[in-house]
Design a protein around this motif. Sequence first.
Motif, PDB file in Angstrom:
ATOM      1  N   GLN A   1       3.822   0.462  12.268  1.00  0.00           N
ATOM      2  CA  GLN A   1       5.108   0.566  11.581  1.00  0.00           C
ATOM      3  C   GLN A   1       5.954  -0.654  11.920  1.00  0.00           C
ATOM      4  OE1 GLN A   1       7.664   3.670  13.021  1.00  0.00           O
ATOM      5  NE2 GLN A   1       8.774   3.779  11.107  1.00  0.00           N
ATOM      6  N   GLY A   2       6.643  -1.185  10.889  1.00  0.00           N
ATOM      7  CA  GLY A   2       7.484  -2.338  11.153  1.00  0.00           C
ATOM      8  C   GLY A   2       8.464  -2.626  10.041  1.00  0.00           C
ATOM      9  N   GLU A   3       9.171  -3.731  10.229  1.00  0.00           N
ATOM     10  CA  GLU A   3      10.125  -4.222   9.247  1.00  0.00           C
ATOM     11  C   GLU A   3       9.593  -5.531   8.683  1.00  0.00           C
ATOM     12  OE1 GLU A   3      13.948  -4.435  11.121  1.00  0.00           O
ATOM     13  OE2 GLU A   3      14.019  -2.266  11.432  1.00  0.00           O
ATOM     14  N   ALA A   4       9.540  -5.605   7.355  1.00  0.00           N
ATOM     15  CA  ALA A   4       8.964  -6.771   6.680  1.00  0.00           C
ATOM     16  C   ALA A   4      10.049  -7.641   6.070  1.00  0.00           C
ATOM     17  CB  ALA A   4       8.003  -6.299   5.590  1.00  0.00           C
ATOM     18  N   ARG A   5       9.747  -8.923   5.995  1.00  0.00           N
ATOM     19  CA  ARG A   5      10.613  -9.852   5.269  1.00  0.00           C
ATOM     20  C   ARG A   5       9.736 -10.934   4.654  1.00  0.00           C
ATOM     21  NH1 ARG A   5      12.038 -14.896   7.277  1.00  0.00           N
ATOM     22  NH2 ARG A   5      11.148 -15.386   9.303  1.00  0.00           N
ATOM     23  N   VAL A   6      10.159 -11.433   3.516  1.00  0.00           N
ATOM     24  CA  VAL A   6       9.429 -12.523   2.886  1.00  0.00           C
ATOM     25  C   VAL A   6       9.768 -13.796   3.650  1.00  0.00           C
ATOM     26  CG1 VAL A   6       9.063 -13.843   0.775  1.00  0.00           C
ATOM     27  CG2 VAL A   6       9.425 -11.364   0.650  1.00  0.00           C
ATOM     28  N   LYS A   7       8.777 -14.341   4.338  1.00  0.00           N
ATOM     29  CA  LYS A   7       8.961 -15.557   5.140  1.00  0.00           C
ATOM     30  C   LYS A   7       8.899 -16.795   4.251  1.00  0.00           C
ATOM     31  CE  LYS A   7       7.009 -17.897   9.207  1.00  0.00           C
ATOM     32  NZ  LYS A   7       8.226 -18.107   9.958  1.00  0.00           N
ATOM     33  N   GLU A   8       7.970 -16.784   3.284  1.00  0.00           N
ATOM     34  CA  GLU A   8       7.845 -17.885   2.320  1.00  0.00           C
ATOM     35  C   GLU A   8       7.628 -17.278   0.943  1.00  0.00           C
ATOM     36  OE1 GLU A   8       4.792 -20.747   3.315  1.00  0.00           O
ATOM     37  OE2 GLU A   8       5.332 -20.674   5.438  1.00  0.00           O
ATOM     38  N   GLU A   9       8.458 -17.651  -0.010  1.00  0.00           N
ATOM     39  CA  GLU A   9       8.313 -17.149  -1.387  1.00  0.00           C
ATOM     40  C   GLU A   9       7.056 -17.697  -2.049  1.00  0.00           C
ATOM     41  OE1 GLU A   9      11.019 -15.784  -3.687  1.00  0.00           O
ATOM     42  OE2 GLU A   9      12.339 -15.272  -2.020  1.00  0.00           O
ATOM     43  N   ARG A  10       6.652 -18.896  -1.640  1.00  0.00           N
ATOM     44  CA  ARG A  10       5.448 -19.523  -2.196  1.00  0.00           C
ATOM     45  C   ARG A  10       4.787 -20.339  -1.099  1.00  0.00           C
ATOM     46  NH1 ARG A  10       3.212 -22.281  -6.984  1.00  0.00           N
ATOM     47  NH2 ARG A  10       1.074 -22.453  -6.281  1.00  0.00           N
ATOM     48  N   MET A  11       3.574 -19.967  -0.743  1.00  0.00           N
ATOM     49  CA  MET A  11       2.828 -20.699   0.279  1.00  0.00           C
ATOM     50  C   MET A  11       2.357 -22.022  -0.318  1.00  0.00           C
ATOM     51  SD  MET A  11       0.722 -17.469   1.882  1.00  0.00           S
ATOM     52  CE  MET A  11      -0.038 -18.385   3.225  1.00  0.00           C
ATOM     53  N   ASN A  12       2.788 -23.131   0.273  1.00  0.00           N
ATOM     54  CA  ASN A  12       2.529 -24.457  -0.288  1.00  0.00           C
ATOM     55  C   ASN A  12       1.068 -24.881  -0.253  1.00  0.00           C
ATOM     56  OD1 ASN A  12       5.226 -24.893  -0.939  1.00  0.00           O
ATOM     57  ND2 ASN A  12       5.686 -25.661   1.106  1.00  0.00           N
ATOM     58  N   GLU A  13       0.337 -24.512   0.760  1.00  0.00           N
ATOM     59  CA  GLU A  13      -1.029 -25.011   0.946  1.00  0.00           C
ATOM     60  C   GLU A  13      -2.083 -24.171   0.238  1.00  0.00           C
ATOM     61  OE1 GLU A  13      -1.842 -25.800   5.066  1.00  0.00           O
ATOM     62  OE2 GLU A  13       0.234 -26.361   5.424  1.00  0.00           O
TER      63      GLU A  13
ATOM     64  N   THR B   1       7.654  -7.463  11.579  1.00  0.00           N
ATOM     65  CA  THR B   1       8.011  -7.299  12.983  1.00  0.00           C
ATOM     66  C   THR B   1       7.641  -5.875  13.371  1.00  0.00           C
ATOM     67  OG1 THR B   1       9.826  -8.862  12.741  1.00  0.00           O
ATOM     68  CG2 THR B   1       9.894  -7.403  14.660  1.00  0.00           C
ATOM     69  N   ILE B   2       6.725  -5.762  14.309  1.00  0.00           N
ATOM     70  CA  ILE B   2       6.178  -4.460  14.691  1.00  0.00           C
ATOM     71  C   ILE B   2       7.190  -3.674  15.517  1.00  0.00           C
ATOM     72  CG2 ILE B   2       4.360  -3.312  16.032  1.00  0.00           C
ATOM     73  CD1 ILE B   2       2.583  -5.786  15.348  1.00  0.00           C
ATOM     74  N   LYS B   3       7.366  -2.414  15.132  1.00  0.00           N
ATOM     75  CA  LYS B   3       8.235  -1.497  15.877  1.00  0.00           C
ATOM     76  C   LYS B   3       7.420  -0.476  16.673  1.00  0.00           C
ATOM     77  CE  LYS B   3      11.886  -3.404  14.275  1.00  0.00           C
ATOM     78  NZ  LYS B   3      12.581  -4.356  15.121  1.00  0.00           N
ATOM     79  N   GLU B   4       6.262  -0.089  16.113  1.00  0.00           N
ATOM     80  CA  GLU B   4       5.448   0.938  16.769  1.00  0.00           C
ATOM     81  C   GLU B   4       4.010   0.846  16.267  1.00  0.00           C
ATOM     82  OE1 GLU B   4       6.663   5.331  17.271  1.00  0.00           O
ATOM     83  OE2 GLU B   4       5.420   5.311  15.470  1.00  0.00           O
ATOM     84  N   VAL B   5       3.072   1.030  17.175  1.00  0.00           N
ATOM     85  CA  VAL B   5       1.652   1.120  16.837  1.00  0.00           C
ATOM     86  C   VAL B   5       1.169   2.470  17.335  1.00  0.00           C
ATOM     87  CG1 VAL B   5      -0.644   0.121  17.136  1.00  0.00           C
ATOM     88  CG2 VAL B   5       1.378  -1.380  17.078  1.00  0.00           C
ATOM     89  N   ARG B   6       0.662   3.249  16.394  1.00  0.00           N
ATOM     90  CA  ARG B   6       0.263   4.622  16.739  1.00  0.00           C
ATOM     91  C   ARG B   6      -1.205   4.834  16.374  1.00  0.00           C
ATOM     92  NH1 ARG B   6       3.300   9.368  17.519  1.00  0.00           N
ATOM     93  NH2 ARG B   6       5.166   8.129  17.143  1.00  0.00           N
ATOM     94  N   ASP B   7      -1.967   5.348  17.340  1.00  0.00           N
ATOM     95  CA  ASP B   7      -3.344   5.761  17.078  1.00  0.00           C
ATOM     96  C   ASP B   7      -3.256   7.094  16.344  1.00  0.00           C
ATOM     97  OD1 ASP B   7      -5.912   6.897  17.208  1.00  0.00           O
ATOM     98  OD2 ASP B   7      -6.338   5.968  19.132  1.00  0.00           O
ATOM     99  N   VAL B   8      -3.701   7.129  15.087  1.00  0.00           N
ATOM    100  CA  VAL B   8      -3.544   8.333  14.267  1.00  0.00           C
ATOM    101  C   VAL B   8      -4.873   9.018  13.949  1.00  0.00           C
ATOM    102  CG1 VAL B   8      -1.349   7.594  13.259  1.00  0.00           C
ATOM    103  CG2 VAL B   8      -3.490   6.972  12.108  1.00  0.00           C
TER     104      VAL B   8
END
Length: 151
Positions: free
Chosen positions: A85-97, A108-115
């Motif tokens: 579980q985490g919070e996402a953000r667009v770091k690059e709108e278009r990857m140049n390479e 950004t990870i908030k929690e990792v749960r073995d489910v």
Amino acid sequence: MANQVEQGLIKPLYDAMQKERFVTLATIDHQTGGPNVSAISWVLAKDENTIYFAVDNRSRIIENINKNNLVVINIIANESTYSIQGEARVKEERMNEVPLKLALVEVTIKEVRDVMFYGSKIVQEVQYEKTYDKNAAEKLDRQVMDAMKKA
């Protein structure tokens, strides 16, 4: 062992996410407010607290993240199933390479749960193959993964 909770990626998960692999991504649909699940493969653990993934920059995934940035990445690895579980953000709108119009998303990870359900383990991980030109697919996969490693 099921139901373990961590604040970041354990080493086996970090290691598993150093190459392209099948994962599912859950977002909140920007139109319905309900869950939306997508399968993606361009995913990379940047460190134990950060995951990058790449998707078409016109994808519904991007629209969903722009409206509600909460996400869950589901991965089958280390003989179990994990919900990241985490919070996402667009770091690059278009990857140049990369020749395709791909966005780079940072989670950004908030929690990792073995489910994984109690008393069981995964004995065979998901495998897939690209159904278009194999050489072109391998070249594109390398370009995307290399671009994410440099980001």
